[in-house]
Motif scaffolding. Structure first.
Motif, PDB file in Angstrom:
ATOM      1  N   ARG A 165      47.388 -23.809 -27.894  1.00  0.00           N
ATOM      2  CA  ARG A 165      48.164 -24.592 -26.939  1.00  0.00           C
ATOM      3  C   ARG A 165      47.298 -25.022 -25.758  1.00  0.00           C
ATOM      4  O   ARG A 165      47.433 -26.140 -25.241  1.00  0.00           O
ATOM      5  CB  ARG A 165      49.375 -23.793 -26.468  1.00  0.00           C
ATOM      6  N   ALA A 166      46.373 -24.159 -25.339  1.00  0.00           N
ATOM      7  CA  ALA A 166      45.466 -24.517 -24.256  1.00  0.00           C
ATOM      8  C   ALA A 166      44.533 -25.648 -24.689  1.00  0.00           C
ATOM      9  O   ALA A 166      44.208 -26.539 -23.890  1.00  0.00           O
ATOM     10  CB  ALA A 166      44.659 -23.298 -23.815  1.00  0.00           C
ATOM     11  N   LEU A 167      44.096 -25.617 -25.948  1.00  0.00           N
ATOM     12  CA  LEU A 167      43.259 -26.696 -26.472  1.00  0.00           C
ATOM     13  C   LEU A 167      44.018 -28.018 -26.434  1.00  0.00           C
ATOM     14  O   LEU A 167      43.464 -29.043 -26.028  1.00  0.00           O
ATOM     15  CB  LEU A 167      42.824 -26.380 -27.902  1.00  0.00           C
ATOM     16  N   ALA A 168      45.273 -27.997 -26.850  1.00  0.00           N
ATOM     17  CA  ALA A 168      46.075 -29.224 -26.825  1.00  0.00           C
ATOM     18  C   ALA A 168      46.193 -29.762 -25.405  1.00  0.00           C
ATOM     19  O   ALA A 168      46.059 -30.975 -25.173  1.00  0.00           O
ATOM     20  CB  ALA A 168      47.464 -28.953 -27.409  1.00  0.00           C
ATOM     21  N   ASP A 169      46.414 -28.875 -24.451  1.00  0.00           N
ATOM     22  CA  ASP A 169      46.494 -29.307 -23.042  1.00  0.00           C
ATOM     23  C   ASP A 169      45.173 -29.936 -22.595  1.00  0.00           C
ATOM     24  O   ASP A 169      45.156 -30.970 -21.917  1.00  0.00           O
ATOM     25  CB  ASP A 169      46.820 -28.113 -22.138  1.00  0.00           C
ATOM     26  N   GLU A 170      44.072 -29.300 -22.983  1.00  0.00           N
ATOM     27  CA  GLU A 170      42.742 -29.786 -22.592  1.00  0.00           C
ATOM     28  C   GLU A 170      42.455 -31.147 -23.202  1.00  0.00           C
ATOM     29  O   GLU A 170      41.885 -32.038 -22.546  1.00  0.00           O
ATOM     30  CB  GLU A 170      41.694 -28.764 -23.048  1.00  0.00           C
ATOM     31  N   VAL A 171      42.852 -31.331 -24.452  1.00  0.00           N
ATOM     32  CA  VAL A 171      42.637 -32.616 -25.119  1.00  0.00           C
ATOM     33  C   VAL A 171      43.446 -33.712 -24.440  1.00  0.00           C
ATOM     34  O   VAL A 171      42.942 -34.816 -24.188  1.00  0.00           O
ATOM     35  CB  VAL A 171      42.997 -32.506 -26.618  1.00  0.00           C
ATOM     36  N   ARG A 172      44.694 -33.431 -24.101  1.00  0.00           N
ATOM     37  CA  ARG A 172      45.524 -34.436 -23.434  1.00  0.00           C
ATOM     38  C   ARG A 172      44.962 -34.808 -22.062  1.00  0.00           C
ATOM     39  O   ARG A 172      45.028 -35.966 -21.641  1.00  0.00           O
ATOM     40  CB  ARG A 172      46.959 -33.912 -23.290  1.00  0.00           C
ATOM     41  N   GLU A 173      44.390 -33.829 -21.378  1.00  0.00           N
ATOM     42  CA  GLU A 173      43.826 -34.094 -20.054  1.00  0.00           C
ATOM     43  C   GLU A 173      42.497 -34.845 -20.133  1.00  0.00           C
ATOM     44  O   GLU A 173      42.148 -35.599 -19.213  1.00  0.00           O
ATOM     45  CB  GLU A 173      43.604 -32.770 -19.319  1.00  0.00           C
ATOM     46  N   THR A 174      41.762 -34.667 -21.220  1.00  0.00           N
ATOM     47  CA  THR A 174      40.414 -35.225 -21.329  1.00  0.00           C
ATOM     48  C   THR A 174      40.377 -36.607 -21.961  1.00  0.00           C
ATOM     49  O   THR A 174      39.560 -37.454 -21.584  1.00  0.00           O
ATOM     50  CB  THR A 174      39.518 -34.270 -22.153  1.00  0.00           C
ATOM     51  N   TYR A 175      41.273 -36.854 -22.923  1.00  0.00           N
ATOM     52  CA  TYR A 175      41.216 -38.098 -23.690  1.00  0.00           C
ATOM     53  C   TYR A 175      42.535 -38.860 -23.568  1.00  0.00           C
ATOM     54  O   TYR A 175      43.609 -38.267 -23.697  1.00  0.00           O
ATOM     55  CB  TYR A 175      40.927 -37.800 -25.161  1.00  0.00           C
TER      56      TYR A 175
END
Length: 302
Positions: A80-90
């Motif tokens: 879930r943290a990865l998904a958050d990071e992806v949404r914030e980055t791309y």
């Protein structure tokens, strides 16, 4: 179209691709192929030093941009943290490629109480797709690609009282090959079910990369299995290669012939009929619902 034709397709300068298992084997080769065609590639792996090194090397030698995201896909919170990071980055996600996988040598549970092989190979893609599907849809036409395996035909997805039968499995009953086959059957069934639930502007397909003895997949397998893989990887003509498996992944992610085709299981000769356990609607529905329970999301998605 053959696997090698994927190298001659259009550039990917406007594409953002998330690739789990992107720091070794098939994933590392595929990351390079995407970057060579100008894509922005987010690679996911557990080894921070190796991941950063690969990202730097590919960014420096290709037209693309590669970023590394360190994540242990065995942990629900980390996914879930990865998904958050992806949404914030791309701001877009044209391809979501689930390629990470392992085969545990003994029965072991994650911090969430889930058997490790199933957690990484099936539940992580299920949850990551759930959390990132809105971003994928915003980028449509877009694609979801899952690395499955021909060994899925050996697996089973039996249920008891709404749960996977293997959830009550004892250490003595554990078989690493059977568990891996089960997780790959889940990959195929998930892909077929997802495709039926999605509209045509987002496709979902999976593929068999061939038997690749040199892959890091068996790093958690029993000692005899790892020894056999090392021997076979050194014998010419035995099995496939990471390059060949990567070509298949890249083809599904980018080839025009798969722009509108969805719910496919693709092997060396093209689309194939998967095992009956992956195509049975009732079993797919049970898999979907129980997977949602295990990762803590509403099963009524997408």
């Amino acid at each position: 179209m053959t696997d090698s034709d994927s190298n001659r397709l259009d550039d990917l300068e406007t594409h953002t691709i998330l690739l789990t298992g992107g720091t070794s084997g098939i994933g590392r080769v595929a990351a390079g192929r995407f970057a060579e065609r100008g894509a922005t590639v987010a690679i996911v792996g557990r080894n921070g030093a190796r991941g950063e090194r690969i990202a730097d090397e590919l960014t420096n030698r290709t037209p693309g941009t590669v970023r590394f995201h360190r994540t242990d896909l065995a942990e629900r919170a980390a996914v879930r943290a990865l998904a958050d990071e992806v949404r914030e980055t791309y701001d877009r996600l044209d391809v979501l490629a689930h390629n990470a996988g392992l085969s545990s040598r003994t029965r072991s549970e994650t911090a969430d109480g889930i058997e490790l092989t199933v957690a990484v190979n099936h539940l992580a893609p299920y949850l990551l797709t759930h959390d990132l599907l809105d971003r994928v849809r915003e980028s449509a036409p877009a694609r979801i690609v899952v690395t499955a395996s021909g060994i899925h035909r050996r697996g089973d997805l039996e249920f008891s009282d709404g749960k996977f039968a293997f959830e009550s499995e004892t250490d003595a009953e554990y078989d690493s090959l059977e568990t891996y086959a089960r997780s790959k059957l889940a990959n195929v069934a998930f892909t077929v079910e997802l495709a039926e639930r999605l509209s045509g502007d987002v496709t979902a397909n999976c593929f068999h990369p061939g038997f690749v003895p040199s892959t890091g997949l068996f790093r958690e397998a029993p000692l005899w299995t790892r020894a056999a893989m090392r021997i076979m990887s050194a014998v010419p003509g035995v099995g496939s290669t990471p390059e060949r498996g990567a070509e298949r992944l890249v083809r599904l992610a980018t080839a025009p012939e798969f722009r509108e085709r969805s719910g496919l299981y693709v092997g060396s000769g093209g689309a194939e009929t998967p095992a009956a356990g992956a195509t049975d609607p009732e079993r797919r529905e049970r898999l979907w619902t129980r997977s949602a329970d295990l990762v803590g999301v509403d099963p009524n998605w997408p």
